[in-house]
Design an enzyme around this catalytic site. Structure first.
Site, mmCIF file in Angstrom:
data_model
loop_
_atom_site.group_PDB
_atom_site.id
_atom_site.type_symbol
_atom_site.label_atom_id
_atom_site.label_comp_id
_atom_site.label_asym_id
_atom_site.label_seq_id
_atom_site.Cartn_x
_atom_site.Cartn_y
_atom_site.Cartn_z
ATOM 1 C CG ASP A 1 14.869 -1.092 5.385
ATOM 2 O OD1 ASP A 1 15.824 -0.637 5.579
ATOM 3 O OD2 ASP A 1 14.086 -1.864 6.219
ATOM 4 C CD GLU B 1 8.690 -0.769 -2.937
ATOM 5 O OE1 GLU B 1 7.940 0.063 -2.271
ATOM 6 O OE2 GLU B 1 9.103 -2.076 -2.640
ATOM 7 C CG ASP B 2 6.817 2.546 0.534
ATOM 8 O OD1 ASP B 2 7.389 1.670 -0.204
ATOM 9 O OD2 ASP B 2 6.241 2.336 1.399
ATOM 10 C CG PHE C 1 9.685 2.909 11.401
ATOM 11 C CD1 PHE C 1 9.871 2.000 10.590
ATOM 12 C CD2 PHE C 1 8.693 3.606 11.815
ATOM 13 C CE1 PHE C 1 8.421 1.297 10.000
ATOM 14 C CE2 PHE C 1 7.601 3.009 11.551
ATOM 15 C CZ PHE C 1 7.473 2.034 10.516
ATOM 16 C CB ILE C 2 10.281 6.944 7.290
ATOM 17 C CG1 ILE C 2 11.761 6.936 7.078
ATOM 18 C CG2 ILE C 2 9.560 7.700 6.237
ATOM 19 C CD1 ILE C 2 12.233 8.434 7.788
ATOM 20 N NE ARG D 1 -1.044 2.146 4.692
ATOM 21 C CZ ARG D 1 0.074 1.396 4.388
ATOM 22 N NH1 ARG D 1 0.921 1.897 3.905
ATOM 23 N NH2 ARG D 1 -0.174 0.055 4.694
ATOM 24 C CG ASP E 1 1.845 1.021 7.313
ATOM 25 O OD1 ASP E 1 3.109 0.776 6.705
ATOM 26 O OD2 ASP E 1 1.533 -0.002 7.849
ATOM 27 C CE LYS F 1 -3.671 -2.022 2.885
ATOM 28 N NZ LYS F 1 -4.339 -1.876 4.159
ATOM 29 N N GLY F 2 2.002 1.100 0.617
ATOM 30 C CA GLY F 2 3.074 2.333 0.817
ATOM 31 C C GLY F 2 3.233 3.394 -0.199
ATOM 32 C CE LYS G 1 14.315 3.199 6.084
ATOM 33 N NZ LYS G 1 13.725 2.046 7.006
HETATM 34 P P1 5GP Z 1 12.637 -3.874 2.055
HETATM 35 O O1 5GP Z 1 11.984 -5.230 1.688
HETATM 36 O O2 5GP Z 1 13.476 -2.908 1.326
HETATM 37 O O3 5GP Z 1 13.285 -4.203 3.303
HETATM 38 O O4 5GP Z 1 11.541 -3.018 2.520
HETATM 39 C C1 5GP Z 1 10.460 -2.608 1.620
HETATM 40 C C2 5GP Z 1 9.316 -2.146 2.506
HETATM 41 O O5 5GP Z 1 9.262 -2.463 3.821
HETATM 42 C C3 5GP Z 1 8.698 -1.065 2.112
HETATM 43 O O6 5GP Z 1 7.945 -1.073 0.742
HETATM 44 C C4 5GP Z 1 7.800 -0.519 3.114
HETATM 45 O O7 5GP Z 1 6.433 -0.880 2.976
HETATM 46 C C5 5GP Z 1 8.452 -1.157 4.375
HETATM 47 N N1 5GP Z 1 9.451 -0.329 4.895
HETATM 48 C C6 5GP Z 1 11.040 -0.338 4.745
HETATM 49 N N2 5GP Z 1 11.049 0.637 5.711
HETATM 50 C C7 5GP Z 1 10.402 1.336 6.282
HETATM 51 C C8 5GP Z 1 10.256 2.537 7.054
HETATM 52 O O8 5GP Z 1 10.990 3.205 7.428
HETATM 53 N N3 5GP Z 1 8.949 2.889 7.549
HETATM 54 C C9 5GP Z 1 7.732 2.251 6.850
HETATM 55 N N4 5GP Z 1 6.620 2.703 7.188
HETATM 56 N N5 5GP Z 1 7.710 1.115 6.181
HETATM 57 C C10 5GP Z 1 8.934 0.760 5.853
#
Ligand code: 5GP
Length: 181
Positions: A107, A103-104, A156-157, A169, A163, A47-48, A135
């Site tokens: 990470d 993507e939002d 953490f954002i 959101r 969310d 959803k992000g 990040k």
């Molecule tokens: P990754 O798979 O790269 O570890 O993380 C991707 C997903 O994790 C993002 O699309 C998001 O939904 C969630 N995510 C990663 N970091 C954050 C953050 O700092 N805040 C929030 N709210 N969601 C995050």
């Protein structure tokens, strides 16, 4: 912009809506410049990314482009579970098309990597990724996203689509989790 406390966690203002709008303009111009066809397909990761995708897609403003939606989930609370669950797959035909994933936040890179792999098996012309936030210090797998709004430290954002357990959101600005004193 004031601090917001929710579920015992305090968030402070981090990136303003004005700064976000500027980066959306920049990314839209870069994406438009780089497209080799006039009908790319944008894939919004729910959803992000829905707020960012809505702004970016309208700013790109290519009449023949399309938007599709896909959903993965890896986060519970403020932590990544490290496991990818596909909740909604891609039904649209991407074969031979220019694909730009929206993507939002990237990470660990797990979601981005899984997404790219799932789309690449459908034989698109190309796959690129646009993310509002990235990040770099947290990246474990996959490529650096082609289009990045903001590089940020591993914090953490929330807000602008992101969310905390489905809340926050709708905040127009981006907030960061404040360290406990
Ligand atoms: P990754 O798979 O790269 O570890 O993380 C991707 C997903 O994790 C993002 O699309 C998001 O939904 C969630 N995510 C990663 N970091 C954050 C953050 O700092 N805040 C929030 N709210 N969601 C995050």
């Amino acid at each position: 912009m004031a601090e917001i406390t929710i579920k015992g966690l305090t968030f402070e203002p981090y990136i303003s809506q004005e700064e976000i709008a500027k980066q959306v303009e920049r990314l839209a111009a870069e994406i438009k410049r780089d497209c080799v066809t006039d009908s790319p397909i944008f894939v919004c990761v729910l959803k992000g990314a829905f707020v960012f995708a809505s702004d970016l897609y309208r700013t790109i403003n290519m009449p023949k482009s399309e938007i599709a939606f896909i959903r993965y989930k890896s986060y519970v609370g403020t932590e990544s579970t490290g496991e990818m669950n596909k909740i909604l797959g891609l039904n649209d035909n991407v074969t031979g098309r220019e694909v730009i994933i929206i993507e939002d936040i990237v990470d660990t890179g797990l979601t981005a990597h899984a997404l790219r792999s799932d789309i690449e098996v459908m034989n698109p012309m190309s796959v690129k990724m646009a993310t509002l936030l990235y990040k770099p210090e947290s990246l474990q797998v996959g490529k650096v996203p082609e289009y990045v709004g903001f590089e940020i430290p591993p914090k953490f954002i929330v807000g602008y689509g992101l969310d905390l357990d489905e809340q926050m959101r709708g905040l127009r600005d981006v907030y960061v989790l404040k360290k406990k004193d």
